[in-house]
Scaffold this motif. Sequence first.
Motif, PDB file in Angstrom:
ATOM      1  N   GLY A   1       0.819  -1.090   0.007  1.00 22.93           N
ATOM      2  CA  GLY A   1       0.017   0.013  -0.073  1.00 22.93           C
ATOM      3  C   GLY A   1       0.913   1.323  -0.093  1.00 22.93           C
ATOM      4  N   ALA A   2       0.385   2.408  -0.685  1.00 22.77           N
ATOM      5  CA  ALA A   2       0.888   3.479  -0.678  1.00 22.77           C
ATOM      6  C   ALA A   2       0.957   4.227   0.628  1.00 22.77           C
ATOM      7  N   ALA A   3       0.285   4.047   1.442  1.00 15.12           N
ATOM      8  CA  ALA A   3       0.411   4.829   2.867  1.00 15.12           C
ATOM      9  C   ALA A   3       1.667   4.167   3.708  1.00 15.12           C
ATOM     10  N   ALA A   4       1.737   2.926   3.578  1.00 16.45           N
ATOM     11  CA  ALA A   4       2.839   2.424   4.113  1.00 16.45           C
ATOM     12  C   ALA A   4       4.174   2.678   3.599  1.00 16.45           C
ATOM     13  N   VAL A   5       4.121   2.861   2.315  1.00 19.79           N
ATOM     14  CA  VAL A   5       5.455   3.366   1.379  1.00 19.79           C
ATOM     15  C   VAL A   5       5.652   4.672   1.803  1.00 19.79           C
ATOM     16  N   GLN A   6       4.745   5.788   1.890  1.00 18.04           N
ATOM     17  CA  GLN A   6       4.719   7.050   2.285  1.00 18.04           C
ATOM     18  C   GLN A   6       5.350   7.117   3.555  1.00 18.04           C
ATOM     19  N   ALA A   7       4.632   6.348   4.495  1.00 16.11           N
ATOM     20  CA  ALA A   7       5.501   6.554   5.940  1.00 16.11           C
ATOM     21  C   ALA A   7       6.917   6.488   6.118  1.00 16.11           C
ATOM     22  N   TRP A   8       7.407   5.273   4.999  1.00 18.29           N
ATOM     23  CA  TRP A   8       8.769   5.107   4.840  1.00 18.29           C
ATOM     24  C   TRP A   8       9.507   6.475   4.296  1.00 18.29           C
ATOM     25  N   CYS A   9       8.885   6.980   3.212  1.00 18.36           N
ATOM     26  CA  CYS A   9       9.539   7.951   2.692  1.00 18.36           C
ATOM     27  C   CYS A   9       9.479   9.274   3.560  1.00 18.36           C
ATOM     28  N   GLU A  10       8.677   9.604   4.529  1.00 26.08           N
ATOM     29  CA  GLU A  10       8.676  10.667   5.351  1.00 26.08           C
ATOM     30  C   GLU A  10       9.793  10.639   6.332  1.00 26.08           C
ATOM     31  N   ASP A  11      10.111   9.393   6.913  1.00 25.22           N
ATOM     32  CA  ASP A  11      11.218   9.202   7.784  1.00 25.22           C
ATOM     33  C   ASP A  11      12.174   8.197   7.023  1.00 25.22           C
ATOM     34  N   PHE A  12      12.773   8.591   5.915  1.00 24.70           N
ATOM     35  CA  PHE A  12      13.540   7.835   4.954  1.00 24.70           C
ATOM     36  C   PHE A  12      14.662   6.771   5.563  1.00 24.70           C
ATOM     37  N   THR A  13      15.715   7.462   6.423  1.00 24.36           N
ATOM     38  CA  THR A  13      16.813   6.827   6.563  1.00 24.36           C
ATOM     39  C   THR A  13      16.553   6.030   8.130  1.00 24.36           C
ATOM     40  N   ALA A  14      15.465   6.535   8.948  1.00 28.42           N
ATOM     41  CA  ALA A  14      15.276   5.839  10.252  1.00 28.42           C
ATOM     42  C   ALA A  14      14.144   4.965  10.327  1.00 28.42           C
ATOM     43  N   HIS A  15      13.241   5.199   9.312  1.00 26.78           N
ATOM     44  CA  HIS A  15      12.207   4.118   9.135  1.00 26.78           C
ATOM     45  C   HIS A  15      12.556   2.816   8.937  1.00 26.78           C
ATOM     46  N   ALA A  16      12.078   1.636   9.481  1.00 27.11           N
ATOM     47  CA  ALA A  16      12.369   0.169   9.017  1.00 27.11           C
ATOM     48  C   ALA A  16      11.048  -0.118   8.302  1.00 27.11           C
ATOM     49  N   PRO A  17      11.235  -0.169   6.783  1.00 25.24           N
ATOM     50  CA  PRO A  17      10.149  -0.844   6.231  1.00 25.24           C
ATOM     51  C   PRO A  17       9.556  -2.270   6.502  1.00 25.24           C
ATOM     52  N   GLY A  18       8.496  -2.351   6.865  1.00 25.50           N
ATOM     53  CA  GLY A  18       7.940  -3.796   7.070  1.00 25.50           C
ATOM     54  C   GLY A  18       8.299  -4.026   8.538  1.00 25.50           C
ATOM     55  N   GLY A  19       8.830  -3.270   9.355  1.00 24.24           N
ATOM     56  CA  GLY A  19       9.415  -3.822  10.564  1.00 24.24           C
ATOM     57  C   GLY A  19      11.037  -4.458  10.578  1.00 24.24           C
ATOM     58  N   GLY A  20      11.553  -4.206   9.199  1.00 26.99           N
ATOM     59  CA  GLY A  20      12.574  -4.999   9.036  1.00 26.99           C
ATOM     60  C   GLY A  20      13.922  -4.128   9.454  1.00 26.99           C
ATOM     61  N   GLU A  21      14.564  -3.493   8.450  1.00 27.59           N
ATOM     62  CA  GLU A  21      15.947  -2.990   8.612  1.00 27.59           C
ATOM     63  C   GLU A  21      15.845  -1.416   8.072  1.00 27.59           C
ATOM     64  N   SER A  22      16.128  -0.580   8.570  1.00 28.04           N
ATOM     65  CA  SER A  22      16.443   0.896   8.236  1.00 28.04           C
ATOM     66  C   SER A  22      17.357   1.171   7.294  1.00 28.04           C
ATOM     67  N   LEU A  23      17.558   2.215   6.447  1.00 22.57           N
ATOM     68  CA  LEU A  23      18.635   2.608   5.719  1.00 22.57           C
ATOM     69  C   LEU A  23      19.904   2.862   6.425  1.00 22.57           C
ATOM     70  N   THR A  24      19.653   3.468   7.716  1.00 23.32           N
ATOM     71  CA  THR A  24      20.644   3.696   8.399  1.00 23.32           C
ATOM     72  C   THR A  24      21.421   2.446   8.841  1.00 23.32           C
ATOM     73  N   ALA A  25      20.771   1.476   9.222  1.00 24.65           N
ATOM     74  CA  ALA A  25      21.363   0.021   9.458  1.00 24.65           C
ATOM     75  C   ALA A  25      21.974  -0.598   8.290  1.00 24.65           C
ATOM     76  N   LEU A  26      21.322  -0.338   6.973  1.00 24.58           N
ATOM     77  CA  LEU A  26      22.081  -0.819   5.930  1.00 24.58           C
ATOM     78  C   LEU A  26      23.292  -0.206   5.766  1.00 24.58           C
ATOM     79  N   SER A  27      23.350   1.192   5.942  1.00 24.74           N
ATOM     80  CA  SER A  27      24.567   1.930   5.635  1.00 24.74           C
ATOM     81  C   SER A  27      25.647   1.527   6.710  1.00 24.74           C
TER      82      SER A  27
END
Length: 187
Positions: A96-122
């Motif tokens: 869904g678009a709402a879940a993806v939008q929530a990730w985009c709004e907190d792009f580096t810190a949000h863990a999409p799907g409860g997985g891993e944030s981009l900060t953690a990947l970096s």
Amino acid sequence: MDLVIWRHPRPAGIAGRCIGRTDVSVDRRKAKRLAHAVRREARRQRWPREVWTSTLCRCTAVGEMLAAWGWRHHRDARLNELDFGAWDGAVWDDIGAAAVQAWCEDFTAHAPGGGESLTALSSRCQAFLEAQGPLSAPLLIVGHAGWMQAARLLCEHGEPPHDAAQWPVPPRYGESWRLRPGAASLA
């Protein structure tokens, strides 16, 4: 130290799905084609016959092909794709678009799907690069788009972007990037 990273071949059956840690296979012919490309470039450049891959089969298939030709093949979980948690393997429309939008709004810190944030990947990417130490020859990797994008940002800027619009365009399947980590990425 230069990194030469090839994105793995296109996996089968992934259209419209969120694929991170989902272990999807690649056609053996595509893996062999990419392995030939890696080997050809290594011969041309006189690079070592050594390759690093993630632990996921879409990358290890290429590494195993090279190993069958006498290469050293290293598997490292720090090279794995972003963990999308509950999203992983799901159809994007179902996420869904709402879940993806929530990730985009907190792009580096949000863990999409409860997985891993981009900060953690970096951080994982940074740990891999630091563990390699100084190298006399390029480090050859078969990896994933997300890891490659994180590595590019670390090499060029030292950190991931805070805005989703600044995230690099992903490489095409089989495309290679040559990156040179700068002082900012290994400080």
